[in-house]
Scaffold this active site. Structure first.
Site, short mmCIF file in Angstrom:
data_model
loop_
_atom_site.label_atom_id
_atom_site.label_comp_id
_atom_site.label_asym_id
_atom_site.label_seq_id
_atom_site.Cartn_x
_atom_site.Cartn_y
_atom_site.Cartn_z
N TYR A 60 36.38 41.77 38.51
CA TYR A 60 37.62 41.16 38.29
C TYR A 60 38.50 42.14 39.62
CZ TYR A 60 36.91 39.33 33.78
OH TYR A 60 36.46 38.52 32.62
N GLU A 61 39.60 41.71 39.98
CA GLU A 61 40.31 41.97 41.19
C GLU A 61 41.09 43.52 41.01
OE1 GLU A 61 44.16 40.37 43.78
OE2 GLU A 61 42.88 39.08 42.43
#
Length: 266
Positions: A60-61
């Site tokens: 995830y970012e």
């Protein structure tokens, strides 16, 4: 428009959005490294991890590597991601070490517009950047995902406003305005290999880069997809029909969505 409900192979009803999510999940292979966004991509990735791809690595970012959330995260900053991740790193490291050097196999993207060459617009609607009809949220990490991931999956609902002949602004490049930009620019990733919608699946022609209809969703006709597309949509020599979700896929998907309380809009 697609039928509001169809039946699975074992007789259970499902919605077009459920078919789209299941199709996106099926596109993820076991042990791949996947850059995940919140919403439908996160739902699809977590569904894949609970079904056919238990070794899928979710990034995830926010900087979580190898997250295995027990429920769907509410945002990229949801604590459940950090609590279940193999490691948590800074956002610059996600982009500079993982994404840009090509260490991510597949990325999910969506947008306000996608065109016949897989270019995505999340910037403005309208021809005048300084005075657009609509100013959209913008790029975020999407241009890097489109450029550097091994391959890209695009997931969007299918309608003429979203599927346009040419996007008003190229936020995230697919194959460029003429279908040849990736080669000219020397971009490392393959680009969009599949566009998954609530009506079916489009894939790029290997010679021209133009998106071609390869499969339709159950109870959807080719002409329905053409009517929802803003360019003269070509079809594969043989257009297949997607396999309906299994009861196991539907059960797990609905259990996942129930963890969000009121469900999700994607």
């Amino acid at each position: 428009m697609s039928s509001p409900r169809a039946e699975s192979a074992t007789g259970g009803e499902f919605t077009p959005d459920e078919m789209m999510t299941v199709a996106a999940a099926r596109s993820l292979r076991d042990e791949a490294v996947c850059f995940v966004g919140i919403g439908l991509p996160s739902t699809a990735a977590n569904l894949a991890r609970r079904t056919h791809a238990p070794g899928l690595v979710l990034i995830y970012e926010s900087g979580t590597l190898g997250a295995e959330p027990e429920r769907l995260p509410l945002s990229i900053g949801d604590g459940v991601l950090a609590e279940t991740a193999d490691s948590v790193v800074g956002v610059p490291e996600i982009f500079n070490y993982w994404l840009q050097p090509g260490r991510v196999d597949v990325g999910f993207l969506g947008g306000a517009q996608v065109d016949r060459y897989g270019n995505i617009n999340t910037t403005v609607i309208g021809q005048d950047y300084d005075d657009p009809k609509v100013r959209l949220p913008g790029a975020g990490g999407a241009p890097e995902i489109a450029t550097s991931c091994g391959e890209v999956l695009i997931v969007m609902r299918h309608n003429p406003k979203a599927f346009v002949s040419a996007v008003d602004f190229v936020t995230s490049v697919g194959y460029g305005r003429d279908g040849r930009a990736r080669e000219r620019l020397g971009l490392p990733g393959k680009g969009p290999v599949r566009v998954i919608t609530d009506l079916g699946v489009l894939e790029p022609d290997p010679e021209t880069g133009e998106l071609v209809l390869s499969r339709v969703a159950p109870e959807v006709e080719v002409e329905q997809v053409r009517a929802a597309t803003g360019w003269p949509l070509r079809t594969a020599d043989e257009v297949g029909t997607q396999e309906p979700p299994t009861e196991r896929e539907l059960t797990i998907l609905r259990e996942l969505k129930a963890t969000l309380g009121n469900g999700e809009s994607s």
